[in-house]
Motif scaffolding. Structure first.
Motif, PDB file in Angstrom:
ATOM      1  N   ILE A 159      -2.136  -7.219   4.633  1.00 20.76           N
ATOM      2  CA  ILE A 159      -2.568  -6.708   3.334  1.00 20.76           C
ATOM      3  C   ILE A 159      -1.489  -5.801   2.767  1.00 20.76           C
ATOM      4  N   THR A 160      -1.607  -5.512   1.479  1.00 24.67           N
ATOM      5  CA  THR A 160      -0.689  -4.587   0.830  1.00 24.67           C
ATOM      6  C   THR A 160      -0.953  -3.167   1.310  1.00 24.67           C
ATOM      7  N   LYS A 161       0.112  -2.432   1.555  1.00 26.22           N
ATOM      8  CA  LYS A 161       0.001  -1.040   1.991  1.00 26.22           C
ATOM      9  C   LYS A 161      -0.822  -0.236   0.993  1.00 26.22           C
ATOM     10  N   GLN A 162      -1.731   0.585   1.513  1.00 31.22           N
ATOM     11  CA  GLN A 162      -2.648   1.344   0.672  1.00 31.22           C
ATOM     12  C   GLN A 162      -2.526   2.844   0.927  1.00 31.22           C
ATOM     13  N   MET A 163      -2.656   3.624  -0.146  1.00 31.38           N
ATOM     14  CA  MET A 163      -2.723   5.079  -0.021  1.00 31.38           C
ATOM     15  C   MET A 163      -4.086   5.542  -0.508  1.00 31.38           C
ATOM     16  N   VAL A 164      -4.725   6.374   0.295  1.00 31.93           N
ATOM     17  CA  VAL A 164      -6.027   6.937  -0.066  1.00 31.93           C
ATOM     18  C   VAL A 164      -5.902   8.453  -0.051  1.00 31.93           C
ATOM     19  N   LEU A 165      -6.353   9.097  -1.111  1.00 33.62           N
ATOM     20  CA  LEU A 165      -6.367  10.555  -1.193  1.00 33.62           C
ATOM     21  C   LEU A 165      -7.806  11.035  -1.082  1.00 33.62           C
ATOM     22  N   LYS A 166      -8.064  11.824  -0.042  1.00 36.24           N
ATOM     23  CA  LYS A 166      -9.404  12.371   0.171  1.00 36.24           C
ATOM     24  C   LYS A 166      -9.319  13.891   0.205  1.00 36.24           C
ATOM     25  N   PRO A 167     -10.432  14.584   0.049  1.00 35.22           N
ATOM     26  CA  PRO A 167     -10.402  16.044   0.189  1.00 35.22           C
ATOM     27  C   PRO A 167      -9.861  16.443   1.554  1.00 35.22           C
ATOM     28  N   ALA A 168      -8.983  17.420   1.574  1.00 30.84           N
ATOM     29  CA  ALA A 168      -8.370  17.880   2.828  1.00 30.84           C
ATOM     30  C   ALA A 168      -9.347  18.825   3.519  1.00 30.84           C
TER      31      ALA A 168
END
Length: 843
Positions: free
Chosen positions: A605-614
């Motif tokens: 799959i295509t590389k994914q970036m996910v931003l979640k609360p730290a």
């Protein structure tokens, strides 16, 4: 009308941006010819089901490639509630993986992908529960929206709306919502807010796609009366590509790697059946589109276009596809002049791709780096090359989102590569790259997507693009390309990723659950990562006042983009038990950064970036443990070892080849990860070693496995048969069958309260038949069902204990459920007394 036209353009480009993910497609002459034939078919089908991997890829491939229909798949969920066979990602991260797997599958079988906002909350046994948790009205609105936008002539349901309780509640719900939508989509009073962007639409007919599975067996399906069904012979062999329809479908199906759905392609005759459930039946029963005009005649002023495309098909030169370009450009201009906004935009985008393919026109925009921050300047390397004798001119280049046009007026000579360097100034307010459906706070059953235009869009919405405005035969045609990052891997060769827009600083608390067994402080590691060069500021941990943190802040300075540094805070818990959320915050240039960057990178799959609360969960719990050294044998992938470490155990991940008597001698407990006996073939030859380990006075804990494709029938030292029994109601009342058993009393007292607050489900795939040597510890059940006693089975074997559990520790521990920690500690602590007391068993 203008709004609707803009919407269709927007959704079409968004929906098709995944075409250029990873390496760009370069179709051969036969594939180009097939695409031209598809230009002359103006019919569409929407296939509808509940999850990724529910779709019938044989049907989708047949409709898209044999019938040339525009074919879409609406999966109501992104599969967040499933299990993961390729990693430890669960919930929304698994949903991101499965979303990309569906997108990759559609690239292969020729379909298009759509979703609703429904959140896959896990297994559901009936549609009533499903539709209550999902928010039925919102999911129905999404189904209506997708139909009005996609405008299918035909809908095919994967599941039967008339059989609630016979399959996953999500499955039946998908069919029920589809059937309900049939009479709603053309009513302007239904969800009128959508009509700012789309028009009402009436589907012509709706089918159910039955198979042997719905009849219980292939024999029953073969014997069933199918005389009233529409029959499609899908076992087609495509001579131009050298593949059968089933082989293409298998390649598509095999994209679902996280679910272990690798499929072997087959050949030969094959029949699919469709049962009409709504609309007018085709007079020719086996002609799906009978009575539906699928020619250009259905579009005002469309007939001349159809006639021209017919001529292009007849004159197509397989040795020189570029010979079709002048007529294709003429057809493009005719399509652009149409009043019909729907087919105009669908076919305009398609014919532009065909023109580029016929000419070998290669257009690419590559960023110098894979990540950029808002407000920064991106350096781009553009490439434009025409690889045919047809004269072309690169008139101008428009960059987005700054909408800046640079005049070029350069001739694109045959096979003369042109390289152009440009810069884009990113806006300060540009959105970070992330799955748009994860940006807003979700509920258990629904994702929140405030922008109506985004509902149903399959992929991440990327703003940084380049439009190459190319003149061909005097007609200027815009070709849009999403900006990518490209590099060469010494082993894999040319590699592509998309450009990601990232925060200037991201932080991450390295432990997602922090367990404090007493009032002693812990050093908590926090990682800081730079999204640009020369980042400095102060790092803080935010906790309620009952907890203390030292120091209050830590200064950081990172010179280079992409560099990371770990800092440590001393956290002291309160005296009394408490569960709180801890947040890591970076303050830089008077701005607050509170995102945790997660990268998901798999080859398929295509590389994914996910931003979640730290943030992480801090638990102050009176937890007692016994035993310290644990050997963990990974299965499909879970985060239980990290939780065990938080509990104070010394955990070693054991590879199958390391399972030897000598290696095991230093451990007090062996635990197998979820589905280990489904995924680790080597365990079939290690059972005697593991059972002897138990016999010597140690403990073996086996977590859940599915009842199909076990690597060995003897997963326990006594007879044990797995079933499909599960308790999906996470707070179902628990009855203690053996209340005096040590596992409920030592070293922690387990009460009914410890089974409250569980997430998604209590457990799954419980044994329903087991040897009398096993003591069933608890029972529970979903509403209206009989008691399930196989959740936790304990059997003495030799001097030790063998324990089988279907309880969902793999979900509860990473979520910080205190009762799960206490119960697992008791299981690990089991020791046989010299003379084991008899247990009082409640029947």
């Amino acid at each position: 009308m203008r709004k609707i036209q803009v919407l269709f353009l927007l959704l079409f480009f968004i929906g098709f941006q995944f075409t250029f993910a990873q390496q760009p497609q370069k179709p051969n002459s036969v594939e180009i010819y097939n695409q031209i034939k598809k230009l002359n078919f103006l019919g569409s089908v929407l296939y509808l089901a509940a999850h990724p991997d529910d779709e019938n890829t044989r049907m989708i491939s047949y409709l898209a490639n044999e019938m040339n229909a525009r074919t879409g798949y609406l999966s109501l969920t992104r599969g967040d509630g499933g299990q993961n066979l390729i990693g430890s990602q669960l919930r929304e991260l698994l949903g991101v993986i499965r979303t990309q797997e569906l997108i990759e599958a559609r690239k292969i079988d020729g379909g298009e992908q759509f979703f609703s906002r429904a959140n896959d909350f896990g297994f559901s046994k009936n549609p009533d529960e499903t539709l209550q948790i999902w928010d039925k009205d919102k999911v129905l609105a999404d189904v209506v929206w997708t139909i009005r936008n996609f405008q299918p002539d035909i809908i095919i349901n994967r599941f039967d709306h008339r059989s609630p309780g016979t399959t996953h509640g999500h499955h039946t719900s998908s069919a029920m919502l589809s059937v309900e939508s049939f009479k709603l989509t053309n009513d302007p009073k239904i969800y009128p807010e959508q009509l700012k962007y789309v028009a009402p639409w009436q589907v012509k007919r709706q089918f159910f796609n039955p198979s042997w599975w719905f009849y219980g067996s292939q024999e029953k399906f073969d014997a069933a009366n199918k005389s009233k069904f529409t029959k499609l012979e899908t076992g087609v062999y495509y001579t131009g590509t050298g593949k059968s329809n089933q082989e293409i479908a298998a390649l598509s199906r095999s994209r679902h790697q996280s679910q272990g759905f690798g499929s072997t392609g087959v050949r030969g005759l094959e029949t699919e059946y469709l049962e009409l459930i709504n609309g007018e039946a085709p007079k020719d029963r086996d002609n799906l589109f009978d009575g539906i005009d699928t020619s250009w005649n259905r579009v005002k002023n469309g007939k001349p276009i159809g006639d021209l495309i017919t001529q292009i098909i007849e004159k197509y030169n397989f040795n020189n596809p570029s010979a079709s370009i002048p007529d294709l450009v003429k057809a493009y201009s005719m399509i652009e002049a149409l009043e019909d906004t729907h087919w105009k935009n669908v076919k305009s985008a398609a014919i532009k791709n065909i023109i580029a393919s016929c000419s070998g026109l290669y257009l690419e925009a590559v960023a110098s780096e894979q990540e950029a921050t808002p407000g920064s300047i991106i350096k781009l390397s553009l490439e434009a090359i025409n690889r045919c004798s047809v004269e072309m001119q690169l008139a101008s280049i428009t960059t987005l989102p700054d909408n800046k046009t640079t005049v070029q007026n350069s001739i694109l000579k045959d096979n003369n590569d042109q390289k152009i360097n440009l810069q884009i100034q990113l806006p300060n307010n540009i959105e970070y790259t992330q799955p748009y459906w994860l940006k807003e706070k979700a509920t258990v059953g629904m994702y929140t997507v405030s922008n109506q235009l985004n509902v149903g869009v399959p992929d991440i919405i990327r703003e940084v693009k380049v439009v190459f405005n190319v003149k061909i035969s005097g007609v200027e045609i815009p070709f849009e390309r999403t900006v990518v990052y490209k590099y060469n891997d010494g082993v894999k060769g040319e590699m592509y990723n998309f450009l990601d827009i990232v925060p200037e600083v991201t932080t991450s608390i390295l432990e997602k659950v922090l367990v404090f067994r007493d009032t002693k402080s812990k050093m908590v590691p926090v990682k800081v990562r730079a999204g640009k060069d020369d980042v400095k500021g102060n790092l803080q941990l935010e906790l309620p006042k009952s907890w203390s943190v030292s120091p209050k802040q830590i200064p950081f300075a990172l010179d280079k983009k992409g560099t990371e540094q770990i800092f440590y805070f001393e956290v002291t818990p309160p005296v009394n038990p408490e569960e709180v959320t801890v947040k890591s915050i970076a303050i830089s240039d008077n701005k607050r950064f509170d995102r945790d960057q997660t990268i998901i990178d798999f080859n398929h799959i295509t590389k994914q970036m996910v931003l979640k609360p730290a943030e992480s969960k801090c638990i102050r719990i009176d937890l007692k443990t016994s035993g310290d050294a644990i050997a963990y044998i990974m299965g499909a992938g879970d985060e239980v070892p990290e939780s065990l470490t938080q509990m104070g155990y010394k955990v070693s991940i054991l590879k199958p080849e390391e399972i030897t008597p000598e290696k095991l001698d230093s451990f007090s407990t062996v635990i197998t990860g979820i589905r280990a006996y489904n995924t680790v073939n080597a365990l079939a030859n290690k059972q005697n070693i593991l059972f002897n380990f138990v016999k010597s006075g140690k403990n073996m804990i086996v977590q859940y496995n599915t009842n199909g494709k076990l690597v060995t029938d003897k997963i326990a030292p006594y007879p044990l048969k797995l079933s499909n029994d599960r308790v999906t109601e996470e707070n179902a009342k628990v009855t203690f069958l053996a209340p005096n058993h040590p596992v409920l009393n030592t070293p922690n007292k387990i009460t009914e309260k410890d089974f409250q607050g569980w997430t998604q489900e209590q457990g799954l795939y419980y044994p329903d038949e087991f040897d009398p040597a096993f003591t069933p510890i608890i029972s529970s059940h979903d509403k209206g069902e009989s008691a399930k006693k196989g959740a936790l089975l304990v059997a003495p074997y030799g001097k030790g204990y063998y324990i089988y559990t279907g309880l969902s520790f793999f979900r509860e521990l990473p979520e910080g459920v205190t009762g799960a920690y206490k119960l697992l500690s008791n299981i690990i602590s089991l020791k046989q007394p010299i003379e084991a007391p008899k247990q009082e068993i409640k029947q």
